[in-house]
Design a protein around this motif. Structure first.
Motif, PDB file in Angstrom:
ATOM      1  N   MET A   1       0.839  -1.192   0.000  1.00  0.00           N
ATOM      2  CA  MET A   1       0.000   0.000   0.000  1.00  0.00           C
ATOM      3  C   MET A   1       0.879   1.250   0.000  1.00  0.00           C
ATOM      4  N   GLU A   2       0.398   2.330  -0.587  1.00  0.00           N
ATOM      5  CA  GLU A   2       1.144   3.563  -0.610  1.00  0.00           C
ATOM      6  C   GLU A   2       1.003   4.276   0.725  1.00  0.00           C
ATOM      7  N   GLN A   3       1.933   5.195   0.981  1.00  0.00           N
ATOM      8  CA  GLN A   3       1.936   5.917   2.244  1.00  0.00           C
ATOM      9  C   GLN A   3       0.636   6.676   2.459  1.00  0.00           C
ATOM     10  N   VAL A   4       0.080   7.253   1.391  1.00  0.00           N
ATOM     11  CA  VAL A   4      -1.164   8.011   1.501  1.00  0.00           C
ATOM     12  C   VAL A   4      -2.302   7.106   1.951  1.00  0.00           C
ATOM     13  N   THR A   5      -2.337   5.879   1.435  1.00  0.00           N
ATOM     14  CA  THR A   5      -3.386   4.943   1.820  1.00  0.00           C
ATOM     15  C   THR A   5      -3.282   4.588   3.293  1.00  0.00           C
ATOM     16  N   PHE A   6      -2.073   4.337   3.780  1.00  0.00           N
ATOM     17  CA  PHE A   6      -1.875   4.064   5.200  1.00  0.00           C
ATOM     18  C   PHE A   6      -2.426   5.224   6.043  1.00  0.00           C
ATOM     19  N   LEU A   7      -2.124   6.436   5.629  1.00  0.00           N
ATOM     20  CA  LEU A   7      -2.542   7.609   6.389  1.00  0.00           C
ATOM     21  C   LEU A   7      -4.062   7.769   6.349  1.00  0.00           C
ATOM     22  N   ASP A   8      -4.660   7.556   5.197  1.00  0.00           N
ATOM     23  CA  ASP A   8      -6.121   7.638   5.079  1.00  0.00           C
ATOM     24  C   ASP A   8      -6.798   6.642   6.016  1.00  0.00           C
ATOM     25  N   ASN A   9      -6.276   5.416   6.029  1.00  0.00           N
ATOM     26  CA  ASN A   9      -6.852   4.391   6.905  1.00  0.00           C
ATOM     27  C   ASN A   9      -6.690   4.763   8.372  1.00  0.00           C
ATOM     28  N   ALA A  10      -5.531   5.323   8.705  1.00  0.00           N
ATOM     29  CA  ALA A  10      -5.283   5.739  10.084  1.00  0.00           C
ATOM     30  C   ALA A  10      -6.278   6.816  10.512  1.00  0.00           C
ATOM     31  N   LEU A  11      -6.494   7.810   9.647  1.00  0.00           N
ATOM     32  CA  LEU A  11      -7.412   8.904   9.973  1.00  0.00           C
ATOM     33  C   LEU A  11      -8.839   8.404  10.142  1.00  0.00           C
ATOM     34  N   GLU A  12      -9.227   7.455   9.309  1.00  0.00           N
ATOM     35  CA  GLU A  12     -10.580   6.893   9.408  1.00  0.00           C
ATOM     36  C   GLU A  12     -10.766   6.162  10.742  1.00  0.00           C
ATOM     37  N   LEU A  37      -2.885   3.220  15.111  1.00  0.00           N
ATOM     38  CA  LEU A  37      -1.446   3.346  15.344  1.00  0.00           C
ATOM     39  C   LEU A  37      -0.643   2.471  14.391  1.00  0.00           C
ATOM     40  N   ASP A  38      -1.166   1.281  14.095  1.00  0.00           N
ATOM     41  CA  ASP A  38      -0.470   0.414  13.139  1.00  0.00           C
ATOM     42  C   ASP A  38      -0.312   1.107  11.790  1.00  0.00           C
ATOM     43  N   TYR A  39      -1.380   1.754  11.343  1.00  0.00           N
ATOM     44  CA  TYR A  39      -1.332   2.442  10.054  1.00  0.00           C
ATOM     45  C   TYR A  39      -0.444   3.684  10.116  1.00  0.00           C
ATOM     46  N   LEU A  40      -0.484   4.402  11.239  1.00  0.00           N
ATOM     47  CA  LEU A  40       0.379   5.567  11.373  1.00  0.00           C
ATOM     48  C   LEU A  40       1.855   5.174  11.322  1.00  0.00           C
ATOM     49  N   MET A  41       2.194   4.082  11.985  1.00  0.00           N
ATOM     50  CA  MET A  41       3.585   3.623  11.973  1.00  0.00           C
ATOM     51  C   MET A  41       3.996   3.139  10.589  1.00  0.00           C
ATOM     52  N   ALA A  42       3.054   2.513   9.876  1.00  0.00           N
ATOM     53  CA  ALA A  42       3.355   2.082   8.511  1.00  0.00           C
ATOM     54  C   ALA A  42       3.547   3.290   7.603  1.00  0.00           C
ATOM     55  N   ALA A  43       2.699   4.308   7.786  1.00  0.00           N
ATOM     56  CA  ALA A  43       2.837   5.537   6.996  1.00  0.00           C
ATOM     57  C   ALA A  43       4.179   6.204   7.272  1.00  0.00           C
ATOM     58  N   GLN A  44       4.581   6.179   8.540  1.00  0.00           N
ATOM     59  CA  GLN A  44       5.876   6.751   8.911  1.00  0.00           C
ATOM     60  C   GLN A  44       7.029   6.010   8.245  1.00  0.00           C
ATOM     61  N   GLN A  45       6.905   4.703   8.153  1.00  0.00           N
ATOM     62  CA  GLN A  45       7.965   3.891   7.554  1.00  0.00           C
ATOM     63  C   GLN A  45       8.178   4.233   6.077  1.00  0.00           C
ATOM     64  N   TYR A  46       7.063   4.521   5.358  1.00  0.00           N
ATOM     65  CA  TYR A  46       7.158   4.772   3.923  1.00  0.00           C
ATOM     66  C   TYR A  46       7.321   6.252   3.581  1.00  0.00           C
ATOM     67  N   GLU A  47       7.169   7.118   4.591  1.00  0.00           N
ATOM     68  CA  GLU A  47       7.315   8.549   4.342  1.00  0.00           C
ATOM     69  C   GLU A  47       8.784   8.911   4.133  1.00  0.00           C
ATOM     70  N   LYS A  48       9.092   9.630   3.063  1.00  0.00           N
ATOM     71  CA  LYS A  48      10.472   9.974   2.738  1.00  0.00           C
ATOM     72  C   LYS A  48      10.880  11.335   3.296  1.00  0.00           C
ATOM     73  N   ASP A  49       9.912  12.244   3.451  1.00  0.00           N
ATOM     74  CA  ASP A  49      10.215  13.568   3.968  1.00  0.00           C
ATOM     75  C   ASP A  49      10.447  13.499   5.480  1.00  0.00           C
ATOM     76  N   PHE A  55       6.512  14.348  12.168  1.00  0.00           N
ATOM     77  CA  PHE A  55       5.129  14.677  12.519  1.00  0.00           C
ATOM     78  C   PHE A  55       4.313  13.410  12.775  1.00  0.00           C
ATOM     79  N   LEU A  56       4.475  12.413  11.913  1.00  0.00           N
ATOM     80  CA  LEU A  56       3.742  11.153  12.071  1.00  0.00           C
ATOM     81  C   LEU A  56       4.148  10.449  13.365  1.00  0.00           C
ATOM     82  N   LYS A  57       5.448  10.506  13.678  1.00  0.00           N
ATOM     83  CA  LYS A  57       5.913   9.893  14.927  1.00  0.00           C
ATOM     84  C   LYS A  57       5.309  10.606  16.135  1.00  0.00           C
ATOM     85  N   GLU A  58       5.240  11.924  16.050  1.00  0.00           N
ATOM     86  CA  GLU A  58       4.658  12.705  17.132  1.00  0.00           C
ATOM     87  C   GLU A  58       3.183  12.337  17.341  1.00  0.00           C
TER      88      GLU A  58
END
Length: 265
Positions: A1-12, A37-49, A55-58
């Motif tokens: 899954m792409e980082q954006v998808t992980f983040l969308d799922n986390a927000l939902e 939290l699982d999705y946030l951590m996955a989004a953090q893993q794939y985030e390049k910036d 911010f995601l870790k925070e």
């Protein structure tokens, strides 16, 4: 899954967690926070910036602390509240866990996909099928017993098969529109009966493929989808011989669709 998808799922899931917390359903809120939290951590893993990663870790730390606070606040029900270790080793059967939350989201997406599919809204159906598979595949990380993993794999295979069919259909329609636009400069556009008949034939070919593979539900839905386009082609067609051919095709595929009903559970 792409980082954006992980983040969308986390927000939902975070939205569900906050609602559950507002309703004082702390067991549900805790499970929703942990799944998010699982999705946030996955989004953090794939985030390049780097700033975005920070911010995601925070935010992950913030919601982890919130989840821990809920556990302490609901001390009377602490025996019902799962922790991360219990989620992973599967000892919380019968209680709300992060896996059950993610699976619930997967089935909700699948239902929306099936509803859109039945309404011939194939773009939305494809989107929801893919979203459901994201959830199913993510839930697999918790499935340590073979029965659970087999169930998830079965669901993924079924929805992936249907999503691939829809994508082929959407790609075909897109190519047809591109061809029509390219032909505008060469001559008049194709009449509606030709477009409808072409679409009906393409969908029928997909239906037959599924029929041969014994994917009877998909075949049934595709035959019915093709039938709608055959009817439109028949409506606009002026040549009686062609109309007769279209009616024969409609009867043939409608008969087959009716026969498939007995194979659909």
């Amino acid at each position: 899954m792409e980082q954006v998808t992980f983040l969308d799922n986390a927000l939902e899931l975070l939205s569900h967690a906050i609602n559950a917390e507002d309703n004082h359903d702390y067991t549900e809120a805790y499970a929703q926070y942990m799944a998010a939290l699982d999705y946030l951590m996955a989004a953090q893993q794939y985030e390049k910036d780097e700033k975005s990663r920070a911010f995601l870790k925070e935010k992950a730390d913030e919601y982890l602390n919130r989840a821990d606070a809920i556990r302490q606040r609901a001390h009377a029900d602490v025996h019902r509240l799962p922790d991360m270790a219990a989620d992973v080793d599967g000892t919380n059967k019968g209680h709300t866990t992060a896996q059950s939350v993610i699976l619930d989201e997967a089935f909700k997406c699948a239902k929306r996909a099936i509803d859109a599919d039945a309404s011939h809204n194939y773009t939305e159906a494809y989107k929801q099928y893919m979203k459901s598979m994201d959830h199913f595949m993510f839930a697999q990380r918790y499935g340590h017993d073979e029965q659970s993993r087999s169930l998830i794999q079965s669901e993924v295979a079924e929805y992936l098969s249907r999503a691939e069919i829809i994508k082929k259909h959407l790609d075909s329609l897109k190519e047809s529109r591109v061809a029509d636009n390219a032909n505008l400069s060469k001559g008049p556009p194709r009449p509606p009966e030709v477009i409808f008949l072409h679409t009906a034939i393409e969908i029928t070919q997909l239906a037959i493929q599924q029929d041969v593979k014994k994917y009877y539900r998909s075949a049934y839905e595709l035959y019915n989808g093709a039938f709608d386009y055959f009817m439109l082609a028949h409506k606009y067609e002026k040549n009686e011989q062609t109309r007769t051919t279209i009616r024969a095709s409609m009867e043939e595929y409608l008969t087959r669709a009716e026969a498939l009903k007995k194979f659909i559970r």
